[in-house]
Design a protein around this motif. Structure first.
Motif, PDB file in Angstrom:
ATOM      1  N   UNK A   1       0.807  -1.225   0.000  1.00  9.76           N
ATOM      2  CA  UNK A   1       0.000   0.000   0.000  1.00  9.76           C
ATOM      3  C   UNK A   1       0.839   1.275   0.000  1.00  9.76           C
ATOM      4  N   UNK A   2       2.174   1.125   0.099  1.00  6.77           N
ATOM      5  CA  UNK A   2       3.029   2.319   0.201  1.00  6.77           C
ATOM      6  C   UNK A   2       4.125   2.381  -0.856  1.00  6.77           C
ATOM      7  N   UNK A   3       4.553   1.239  -1.410  1.00  4.02           N
ATOM      8  CA  UNK A   3       5.699   1.204  -2.318  1.00  4.02           C
ATOM      9  C   UNK A   3       5.389   1.959  -3.613  1.00  4.02           C
ATOM     10  N   UNK A   4       6.220   2.977  -3.920  1.00  2.00           N
ATOM     11  CA  UNK A   4       5.975   3.817  -5.096  1.00  2.00           C
ATOM     12  C   UNK A   4       7.013   3.630  -6.195  1.00  2.00           C
ATOM     13  N   UNK A   5       8.232   3.291  -5.823  1.00  2.00           N
ATOM     14  CA  UNK A   5       9.306   3.233  -6.823  1.00  2.00           C
ATOM     15  C   UNK A   5      10.161   1.996  -6.596  1.00  2.00           C
ATOM     16  N   UNK A   6      10.413   1.241  -7.683  1.00  2.00           N
ATOM     17  CA  UNK A   6      11.267   0.067  -7.612  1.00  2.00           C
ATOM     18  C   UNK A   6      12.216   0.071  -8.808  1.00  2.00           C
ATOM     19  N   UNK A   7      13.490  -0.160  -8.541  1.00  2.00           N
ATOM     20  CA  UNK A   7      14.477  -0.299  -9.621  1.00  2.00           C
ATOM     21  C   UNK A   7      15.257  -1.591  -9.421  1.00  2.00           C
ATOM     22  N   UNK A   8      15.332  -2.384 -10.487  1.00  2.00           N
ATOM     23  CA  UNK A   8      16.093  -3.635 -10.495  1.00  2.00           C
ATOM     24  C   UNK A   8      17.149  -3.487 -11.577  1.00  2.00           C
ATOM     25  N   UNK A   9      18.432  -3.423 -11.181  1.00  2.00           N
ATOM     26  CA  UNK A   9      19.495  -3.056 -12.114  1.00  2.00           C
ATOM     27  C   UNK A   9      20.662  -4.046 -12.008  1.00  2.00           C
ATOM     28  N   UNK A  10      21.054  -4.591 -13.158  1.00  2.00           N
ATOM     29  CA  UNK A  10      22.213  -5.488 -13.253  1.00  2.00           C
ATOM     30  C   UNK A  10      22.100  -6.664 -12.282  1.00  2.00           C
ATOM     31  N   UNK A  11      21.077  -7.457 -12.514  1.00  2.00           N
ATOM     32  CA  UNK A  11      20.884  -8.701 -11.756  1.00  2.00           C
ATOM     33  C   UNK A  11      20.883  -9.839 -12.784  1.00  2.00           C
ATOM     34  N   UNK A  12      22.067 -10.324 -13.190  1.00  4.26           N
ATOM     35  CA  UNK A  12      22.181 -11.239 -14.330  1.00  4.26           C
ATOM     36  C   UNK A  12      21.630 -12.640 -14.096  1.00  4.26           C
ATOM     37  N   UNK A  13      21.280 -12.997 -12.839  1.00  6.13           N
ATOM     38  CA  UNK A  13      20.734 -14.326 -12.571  1.00  6.13           C
ATOM     39  C   UNK A  13      19.222 -14.321 -12.406  1.00  6.13           C
ATOM     40  N   UNK A  14      18.613 -13.151 -12.428  1.00  5.07           N
ATOM     41  CA  UNK A  14      17.167 -13.036 -12.230  1.00  5.07           C
ATOM     42  C   UNK A  14      16.448 -13.405 -13.520  1.00  5.07           C
ATOM     43  N   UNK A  15      15.709 -14.551 -13.500  1.00  2.00           N
ATOM     44  CA  UNK A  15      15.077 -15.063 -14.714  1.00  2.00           C
ATOM     45  C   UNK A  15      13.617 -14.648 -14.848  1.00  2.00           C
ATOM     46  N   UNK A  16      12.939 -14.451 -13.732  1.00  2.00           N
ATOM     47  CA  UNK A  16      11.531 -14.077 -13.830  1.00  2.00           C
ATOM     48  C   UNK A  16      11.121 -13.201 -12.655  1.00  2.00           C
ATOM     49  N   UNK A  17      10.101 -12.420 -12.907  1.00  2.00           N
ATOM     50  CA  UNK A  17       9.516 -11.602 -11.856  1.00  2.00           C
ATOM     51  C   UNK A  17       8.348 -12.359 -11.243  1.00  2.00           C
ATOM     52  N   UNK A  18       8.167 -12.264  -9.937  1.00  2.00           N
ATOM     53  CA  UNK A  18       7.129 -13.067  -9.268  1.00  2.00           C
ATOM     54  C   UNK A  18       5.722 -12.596  -9.613  1.00  2.00           C
ATOM     55  N   UNK A  19       4.775 -13.530  -9.567  1.00  2.00           N
ATOM     56  CA  UNK A  19       3.375 -13.201  -9.864  1.00  2.00           C
ATOM     57  C   UNK A  19       2.817 -12.193  -8.864  1.00  2.00           C
ATOM     58  N   UNK A  20       3.295 -12.265  -7.620  1.00  2.00           N
ATOM     59  CA  UNK A  20       2.764 -11.349  -6.597  1.00  2.00           C
ATOM     60  C   UNK A  20       3.176  -9.904  -6.818  1.00  2.00           C
ATOM     61  N   UNK A  21       4.094  -9.641  -7.776  1.00  2.00           N
ATOM     62  CA  UNK A  21       4.479  -8.267  -8.074  1.00  2.00           C
ATOM     63  C   UNK A  21       3.262  -7.418  -8.433  1.00  2.00           C
TER      64      UNK A  21
END
Length: 791
Positions: free
Chosen positions: A703-723
């Motif tokens: 209810x509060x998160x406004x900004x998210x940055x994901x940068x240079x994460x070479x092992x991250x294959x997928x974003x979670x459904x709960x996003x």
């Protein structure tokens, strides 16, 4: 003209007096002082508005400021004693211990005597009331380039045309014409990202001296400071492939000829239609006036005074933003400044006008900024905590955080165009003062703020805020400096400095509130540091020789900011740091030989840890429930975050950089819906093994998160459904995630009109993301035209 700000000092005194509890047990002269200051505050404000035109008034205000500074030091000393005696009621403390009853009475009578002279001089305010209106800084990136479409295309064509060699373009125009804004707009264009593997924004030296300019570029490219490797510009770029470009902005063609430009774009003043459009965008609530034809007519007169310079139009449009009082508009249109010089610079005139209509507390904050050299880039965290240390901030209500007050001040100054090149890094801003106003403000602030070159002789110095430049010699002789000095900032050419100089400065100036020794190298901090009981801000960062802090540092019980980042040889921190009960901001690089004794620092709001050897977060952190910002940087031994981090319910910003072994898997299983956090910013950079996002933290902040940055994460294959449950998310940035496959289904559930930005990621991920969003908006999964080729 040298300004004084006695009303702001009076506000600071009243704020401190209010911290003491029952007025009935307050010393009688303190209560009388409070009553006197409350009565004269409005008169002081009016006098400050009128001091520019009245030298005698300037002299009187300077005298009463000196008296009020003495009163502030006296009240602050009482407060320091109260903090030291924490656990005993402050009222009892004041009833039993005084610096000197006579001193309090004498100071109070001096204030009353000076105030009587002010009361007889000033009647009413003539300041335009612009309130605390804040205009989004992102607005400037587009508003100042109004009417520049052809110029923008010309610059863009130059940059994207592969000439096979290094080319230089100059953008030429007078100050305030919009050179930097136009260049920044093109620089940030995503099409430019597609044409260049590397791009850099480098502040050019004022004289455009070629060696200096190339040094800056070389350091930015190579990350080194080896000047011997410097080469002429074409050699410097010889390994970067064909088509390298340099764009330089300057006020005259003569200035850029020395670096050999191949082409130039000359910016002219705005046409009459574009001037009016720009002004109305800023002055009226919805960018247009449909109510009062008189305002429109007055506004055209104001715009005419601006001479077609975008910065002048912006400055006065923002000053009058949502102000619908015709008398205020006429004050601006008919001000004497427009008639003082037929060959006037309308940009400087507009900025002077806007400065003159700033409230006293904001002029004082801006005056402090003039202490730094022209072109200096500020960091918002650093500047706001500096203002806080000096007592420049006044809260609107009892529970307002000082940091929020400072950011409110800063955003008003952004809105009023006193700063330029404002960049939002997610958890702080960088910016510099507008060059046309810097000299004017510096002159106005000369009684308060002064830069001192250690290689030059000076008469007696009475300014209370000093920045030292030049080189410090052995047995350096200092000019006679006022014992009431509040600020020492060392920005020396040589990093090596004698410990005797530091000892002299700290021993002689007991009223210091801010001491910055950033980047200087010395082994021992003098024991006399513990005697600076008024000190709020201490910056010792990037001292690679400092090995130990004296025990006396823990006597600094009202210290708010302590910066130890980059002190790589610091063996240990004092275990009794918990005595530093006012500490709010801590940056630190612990070594493998020492721990991180943060337990007991219950006032801490900001914690930045940079430590290769840190294997787990200190357990004492779990009790730091006032923390609002945590930055973890270079913690290569850290593998996970502890579950207790979810107990930090006031945490607003979590930034994690370059932690090679860290994974963030934190499932919400077993937690139910009990986790309720307040996180607003979540940023991760260069996490090599990351395969999961911290569900417990992020869903707990849905209810509060406004900004998210994901940068240079070479092992991250997928974003979670709960996003897709993060319904408050306004901006999601993904960059450099080479194996990321696609966005999760249900992105339409992000109801906060989320802005999605994808950079330097695989073509497959980009195409799937476009297809997914296209299906949501248009009802089918075809990839829009122009995106069919993954390359």
């Amino acid at each position: 003209m040298a300004e004084s700000f006695p009303s702001s000092i009076a506000t600071s005194i009243l704020t401190t007096i209010a911290m003491f509890n029952s007025p009935n047990t307050r010393p009688k002269d303190i209560t009388k002082l409070k009553e006197t200051l409350s009565k004269i505050q409005d008169k002081l404000l009016i006098a400050e508005e009128q001091q520019a035109q009245d030298q005698e008034l300037q002299r009187q205000l300077a005298m009463i400021s000196d008296v009020l500074y003495d009163a502030e030091d006296m009240i602050d000393e009482l407060r320091c004693g109260a903090v030291k005696t924490l656990g005993v009621k402050v009222s009892n403390f004041l009833a039993s211990i005084f610096l000197s009853p006579r001193k309090i009475q004498k100071t109070r009578k001096r204030v009353e005597k000076m105030a009587s002279g002010i009361n007889n001089r000033c009647d009413q305010s003539t300041r335009v009331d612009s309130g605390d209106t804040v205009i989004d800084h992102n607005f400037w990136s587009t508003s100042q380039v109004l009417g520049r479409d052809d110029d923008r295309k010309e610059i863009f064509n130059f940059l994207t045309n592969n000439t096979g060699s290094v080319s230089v373009l100059s953008i030429v125009g007078q100050e305030g014409i919009g050179k930097t804004a136009l260049t920044r707009l093109v620089y940030n264009d995503e099409m430019i990202d597609d044409n260049f593997e590397l791009k850099l924004w480098v502040p050019a030296p004022a004289d455009l001296e070629i060696t200096s300019l190339m040094r800056k570029i070389y350091i930015a490219v190579a990350g080194e400071n080896d000047y011997a490797k410097l080469a002429p510009k074409h050699t410097l770029f010889s390994d970067s492939g064909s088509g390298s470009k340099i764009v330089v902005t300057r006020s005259s063609n003569q200035a850029v000829q020395r670096i050999g430009t191949e082409a130039s774009v000359v910016l002219n003043v705005l046409c009459a239609e574009d001037r009016v459009k720009l002004f109305e965008k800023l002055a009226f609530k919805d960018g247009a006036n449909d109510r009062d034809p008189d305002l429109t007519e007055i506004g055209r007169g104001i715009v005419e005074n601006c001479g077609g310079f975008p910065l002048a139009v912006q400055t006065l449009g923002s000053l009058l933003h949502q102000n619908i009082n015709p008398q205020d508009w006429k004050l601006i249109r008919d001000d004497e400044i427009w008639r003082q010089d037929p060959e006037r610079n309308s940009v400087i005139s507009a900025l002077k006008l806007s400065y003159g209509h700033l409230p006293s507390h904001l002029r004082r904050c801006l005056a402090y900024c003039s202490l730094f050299p022209k072109g200096y880039y500020f960091n918002s965290e650093y500047l706001v905590h500096s203002w806080m240390a000096q007592g420049f901030l006044a809260a609107h209500h009892e529970n307002e955080e000082w940091k929020d007050v400072g950011m409110r001040y800063l955003k008003i100054l952004f809105s009023r165009c006193f700063f330029q090149d404002v960049e939002d890094s997610g958890y702080y801003f960088t910016f510099k003062m507008q060059e046309p106003i810097h000299d004017f403000v510096q002159k106005a602030a000369k009684k308060e703020c002064e830069r001192i070159n250690l290689g030059v002789s000076y008469p007696d110095i009475s300014a209370r805020h000093l920045l030292f430049t030049g080189s410090a010699r052995d047995n350096q002789q200092l000019p006679h400096i006022s014992a009431n000095l509040r600020t020492i900032i060392m920005q020396l050419d040589s990093h090596n400095v004698g410990e005797s100089l530091i000892a002299t400065l700290t021993a002689k100036h007991k009223y210091l509130r801010l001491l910055c020794l950033r980047g200087l190298t010395f082994k021992v901090l003098p024991y006399s540091i513990g005697e600076l009981k008024h000190l709020r801000f201490l910056d010792l960062s990037w001292n690679s020789n400092l090995q130990e802090l004296p025990e006396a540092i823990c006597k600094l019980q009202i210290l708010q900011t302590l910066m130890l980042l980059g002190c790589s040889r610091l063996r240990n921190l004092r275990n009794n740091m918990q005595n530093m009960i006012s500490l709010r901001y801590l940056e630190i690089t612990p070594t493998p030989y020492g721990d991180l004794p943060v337990e007991g620092l219950h006032s801490l709001r900001y914690l930045h840890i940079c430590n290769y050897f840190l294997e787990e977060l200190p357990r004492g952190m779990r009790n730091l429930t006032s923390l609002r910002t945590i930055i973890l940087q270079g913690c290569h031994m850290l593998t996970s975050l502890p579950l207790w981090i979810t107990s930090l319910s006031r945490l607003e910003k979590l930034v994690i950089k370059n932690c090679r072994r860290l994974n963030l898997r934190m499932d919400s299983q077993g937690q139910g819906g009990n986790v309720c956090l307040n996180l607003q910013v979540f940023m991760i950079y260069d996490l090599q093994v990351l395969v999961d996002l911290p569900q417990l933290i992020l869903q707990g902040s849905a209810k509060t998160l406004k900004y998210m940055r994901i940068d240079t994460c070479p092992s991250l294959q997928k974003l979670p459904a709960w996003l897709t449950t993060l319904t408050s998310l306004e901006k999601l940035e993904i960059a450099g995630c080479s194996v990321l496959e696609s966005l999760p289904n249900g992105m339409e559930n992000l109801t906060a009109r989320t802005e999605l930005k994808i950079q330097k990621s695989s073509p497959t991920f980009v195409l799937k993301s476009i297809s997914h969003l296209h299906h949501y908006f248009f009802g089918h999964s075809a990839v829009p035209g122009g995106f069919s080729d993954p390359e």
